[in-house]
Structures are given as structure tokens and as C-alpha cells.
Design a protein around this motif. Structure first.
Motif, PDB file in Angstrom:
ATOM      1  N   ILE A  28       0.843  -1.202   0.000  1.00  0.00           N
ATOM      2  CA  ILE A  28       0.000   0.000   0.000  1.00  0.00           C
ATOM      3  C   ILE A  28       0.880   1.255   0.000  1.00  0.00           C
ATOM      4  CG2 ILE A  28      -1.659   1.335   1.371  1.00  0.00           C
ATOM      5  CD1 ILE A  28      -2.782  -1.414   2.317  1.00  0.00           C
ATOM      6  N   GLU A  29       1.947   1.223   0.782  1.00  0.00           N
ATOM      7  CA  GLU A  29       2.868   2.359   0.828  1.00  0.00           C
ATOM      8  C   GLU A  29       3.517   2.588  -0.526  1.00  0.00           C
ATOM      9  OE1 GLU A  29       3.330  -0.328   3.097  1.00  0.00           O
ATOM     10  OE2 GLU A  29       2.048   0.628   4.572  1.00  0.00           O
ATOM     11  N   ASP A  30       3.856   1.491  -1.211  1.00  0.00           N
ATOM     12  CA  ASP A  30       4.434   1.606  -2.552  1.00  0.00           C
ATOM     13  C   ASP A  30       3.456   2.301  -3.501  1.00  0.00           C
ATOM     14  OD1 ASP A  30       6.666   0.247  -1.645  1.00  0.00           O
ATOM     15  OD2 ASP A  30       6.113  -1.660  -2.574  1.00  0.00           O
ATOM     16  N   TRP A  31       2.188   1.881  -3.449  1.00  0.00           N
ATOM     17  CA  TRP A  31       1.184   2.481  -4.330  1.00  0.00           C
ATOM     18  C   TRP A  31       1.001   3.968  -4.006  1.00  0.00           C
ATOM     19  CZ3 TRP A  31       0.398   0.375  -8.672  1.00  0.00           C
ATOM     20  CH2 TRP A  31       0.348  -1.010  -8.823  1.00  0.00           C
ATOM     21  N   ASN A  32       1.071   4.331  -2.738  1.00  0.00           N
ATOM     22  CA  ASN A  32       0.954   5.742  -2.363  1.00  0.00           C
ATOM     23  C   ASN A  32       2.087   6.566  -2.970  1.00  0.00           C
ATOM     24  OD1 ASN A  32      -1.387   5.282  -0.883  1.00  0.00           O
ATOM     25  ND2 ASN A  32      -0.280   5.021   1.040  1.00  0.00           N
ATOM     26  N   LYS A  33       3.293   6.027  -2.928  1.00  0.00           N
ATOM     27  CA  LYS A  33       4.440   6.719  -3.526  1.00  0.00           C
ATOM     28  C   LYS A  33       4.282   6.823  -5.042  1.00  0.00           C
ATOM     29  CE  LYS A  33       7.721   5.431   0.077  1.00  0.00           C
ATOM     30  NZ  LYS A  33       8.918   4.649   0.409  1.00  0.00           N
ATOM     31  N   VAL A  34       3.819   5.755  -5.666  1.00  0.00           N
ATOM     32  CA  VAL A  34       3.627   5.763  -7.119  1.00  0.00           C
ATOM     33  C   VAL A  34       2.578   6.798  -7.514  1.00  0.00           C
ATOM     34  CG1 VAL A  34       2.765   4.395  -9.072  1.00  0.00           C
ATOM     35  CG2 VAL A  34       4.425   3.406  -7.494  1.00  0.00           C
ATOM     36  N   GLU A  35       1.516   6.901  -6.743  1.00  0.00           N
ATOM     37  CA  GLU A  35       0.481   7.893  -7.051  1.00  0.00           C
ATOM     38  C   GLU A  35       1.038   9.310  -6.963  1.00  0.00           C
ATOM     39  OE1 GLU A  35      -2.674   6.763  -4.370  1.00  0.00           O
ATOM     40  OE2 GLU A  35      -3.582   5.471  -5.887  1.00  0.00           O
ATOM     41  N   LYS A  36       1.871   9.575  -5.964  1.00  0.00           N
ATOM     42  CA  LYS A  36       2.487  10.895  -5.841  1.00  0.00           C
ATOM     43  C   LYS A  36       3.397  11.191  -7.026  1.00  0.00           C
ATOM     44  CE  LYS A  36       2.355  11.052  -0.806  1.00  0.00           C
ATOM     45  NZ  LYS A  36       3.145  11.032   0.435  1.00  0.00           N
TER      46      LYS A  36
ATOM     47  N   ASN B 297       8.194  20.702   0.435  1.00  0.00           N
ATOM     48  CA  ASN B 297       7.538  19.622   1.189  1.00  0.00           C
ATOM     49  C   ASN B 297       8.225  18.283   0.926  1.00  0.00           C
ATOM     50  OD1 ASN B 297       5.494  21.318   2.192  1.00  0.00           O
ATOM     51  ND2 ASN B 297       4.430  21.185   0.248  1.00  0.00           N
ATOM     52  N   GLU B 298       9.514  18.298   0.803  1.00  0.00           N
ATOM     53  CA  GLU B 298      10.254  17.095   0.433  1.00  0.00           C
ATOM     54  C   GLU B 298      10.013  15.923   1.390  1.00  0.00           C
ATOM     55  OE1 GLU B 298      14.861  16.266  -0.150  1.00  0.00           O
ATOM     56  OE2 GLU B 298      14.093  17.887  -1.417  1.00  0.00           O
ATOM     57  N   ASP B 299       9.858  16.207   2.671  1.00  0.00           N
ATOM     58  CA  ASP B 299       9.650  15.141   3.647  1.00  0.00           C
ATOM     59  C   ASP B 299       8.291  14.452   3.431  1.00  0.00           C
ATOM     60  OD1 ASP B 299      12.070  15.669   4.804  1.00  0.00           O
ATOM     61  OD2 ASP B 299      11.218  17.019   6.312  1.00  0.00           O
ATOM     62  N   ASP B 300       7.321  15.183   2.920  1.00  0.00           N
ATOM     63  CA  ASP B 300       6.003  14.620   2.686  1.00  0.00           C
ATOM     64  C   ASP B 300       5.915  13.817   1.410  1.00  0.00           C
ATOM     65  OD1 ASP B 300       5.189  15.906   4.954  1.00  0.00           O
ATOM     66  OD2 ASP B 300       4.392  17.642   3.905  1.00  0.00           O
ATOM     67  N   PHE B 301       6.917  13.960   0.564  1.00  0.00           N
ATOM     68  CA  PHE B 301       6.826  13.369  -0.766  1.00  0.00           C
ATOM     69  C   PHE B 301       7.060  11.853  -0.738  1.00  0.00           C
ATOM     70  CE2 PHE B 301       8.876  12.369  -4.888  1.00  0.00           C
ATOM     71  CZ  PHE B 301       7.701  12.346  -5.604  1.00  0.00           C
TER      72      PHE B 301
END
Length: 144
Positions: free
Chosen positions: A88-96, A139-143
Motif C-alpha cells: 500500500i505504501e508503494d502504491w501511495n508513492k507511485v500515485e504521488k 515539502n520534500e519530507d512529505d513526498f
């Protein structure tokens, strides 16, 4: 610049690429995946492969695969040999990343689709890219 961004999630992209290739490798693997997609009411779409050397191809593959993000874990339950399911975390990063790449993709098409792009066409797109990069830098930390 775009390639550098993709390098940040290279391992995730590789998992998605392997997932797409695993499902597309044999018709017998495609069928259960299509059944799961139908149960989840995902419209008839196919998973597309990318060209590893072209960022826009990777963007298209990732954008398509995101639509199947709920299919892959269910497919993993049915297919014991499938071992590269993104989290799920991977998909969140991919969406960003895809949200950012979409801005580049639109700008590329506006600029390159005209034989003589005028400033009123490309300056607006360059400004959008700059604004996006500035906001991500702040917002690099949020990315990722």
C-alpha cells in the motif's frame, strides 16, 4: 530531471514492472487477474508494459497499473508464484510520482505537438512545472 525522480522509486517501479510482466506472460495468468478486476468493477483495461529507457512509457505503465492496485493482492492470494506485489505504501508513492509526472507529460505534449510552439503555449506549462517543483522542494519530507 524526470529520470532522477523515477530513480527515487526504482525498486517499486521494478516490482510493478515484474507484476505486469507476470500477469501478461501467459493467458492462463491473465484470466484470474481479469476475473478479479471484473469483480472489483474495474473497466476492461489491460496492463501495459513500459520501455525502460523512456520516462513517459514508465508513466503510462504506472498510471495504468494504479487502476489495478486492488487486484494485485487478490491475485497474489490465488497465485503462489507471484511474489512481487507492491505494498500500500508503494502504491501511495507511485500515485504521488504519477501526479508529478502528469504535469511533465502534459507540458511535453503541448510543447512538442506544435511545429512552432509560441511562448503563450510553453511558458504557461514551464511555469506549472516550476511551481510543482518548488512546492515539492518545500515539502520534500512529505513526498517519498
Amino acid at each position: 530531471m524526470v529520470q532522477h525522480g523515477l530513480d527515487e522509486i526504482a525498486d517499486i517501479i521494478e516490482n510493478i514492472r515484474e507484476s505486469v510482466e507476470f500477469v501478461n506472460r501467459f493467458d492462463i495468468k491473465r484470466l484470474p487477474c481479469a476475473e478479479i478486476a471484473q469483480q472489483l468493477q474495474i473497466p476492461n483495461k489491460i496492463l501495459i508494459r513500459d520501455c525502460r529507457t523512456r520516462w513517459n512509457s514508465a508513466f503510462k505503465m504506472l498510471s495504468c497499473a494504479i487502476k489495478f492496485k486492488e487486484v494485485f493482492p487478490r491475485f497474489q492470494d490465488r497465485e503462489p508464484q507471484y511474489d512481487c506485489c507492491p505494498s500500500i505504501e508503494d502504491w501511495n508513492k507511485v500515485e504521488k510520482v504519477c501526479n508529478i509526472l502528469e504535469t511533465f507529460w502534459i507540458a511535453m505534449h503541448i510543447i512538442s505537438s506544435n511545429a512552432y510552439p509560441t511562448s503563450n503555449l510553453f511558458l504557461r506549462e514551464i511555469f506549472k512545472v516550476k511551481t510543482l517543483l518548488d512546492s515539492k522542494e518545500n515539502n520534500e519530507d512529505d513526498f517519498i
